[in-house]
Enzyme design. Structure first.
Site, PDB file in Angstrom:
ATOM      1  CB  CYS A  68      16.087  -6.394   5.571  1.00  0.00           C
ATOM      2  SG  CYS A  68      15.039  -5.112   4.887  1.00  0.00           S
TER       3      CYS A  68
ATOM      4  CB  CYS B 160       9.530  -2.358   8.528  1.00  0.00           C
ATOM      5  SG  CYS B 160      10.642  -3.548   9.290  1.00  0.00           S
TER       6      CYS B 160
END
Ligand code: FES
Length: 129
Positions: free
Chosen positions: A35, A104
């Site tokens: 990402c 995350c």
């Protein structure tokens, strides 16, 4: 059900402990190649206690919320406790993250581990002087 818990939204909108510690004695930076998000952690450790912790996250909302929560979980705690912080604990403290956003919270765990490793290598280097 909302995609994100209220806690995630709160820590995303009002992240705790954002910034830089100029005299940090443990700094860690990690990124996720997929990402492209980057997280940097600063630790100020005294007598094996995390006296202060700050972060800079260039990333998604979940990454910001995860770093904010992770810093809250280790602030004021012994280094040994911070070593054991897992992304699972961060996710639970946030009342969950969507499955595709779990990476995350992994970034937050890795950033803290990386800063702690830096702290230990500095300590080691000092001992060798
Ligand atoms: Fe990569 Fe959140 S999308 S850290």
């Amino acid at each position: 059900m909302a995609l994100y818990s209220e806690k995630v939204m709160d820590h995303f909108r009002n992240p705790r402990n954002v910034g830089v510690i100029e005299d940090a004695n443990g700094i860690g930076e990690v990124g996720n190649a997929k990402c492209g998000d980057i997280m940097k952690m600063y630790l100020k450790i005294e007598d094996d206690i995390i006296k202060d912790v700050k972060f800079e996250t260039f990333g998604c909302g979940s990454a910001i919320a995860s770093s904010s929560m992770a810093t809250e979980l280790i602030k004021g705690k012994p280094v040994a406790d911070a070593m054991k912080l897992t992304n699972k604990a961060v996710t639970e403290a946030l009342d969950g993250l969507p499955a595709y956003k779990l990476h995350c919270s992994v970034l937050a765990e890795e950033a803290i581990q990386s800063a702690l490793n830096d702290y230990y290598s500095r300590k080691e280097a000092e001992g060798q002087k």
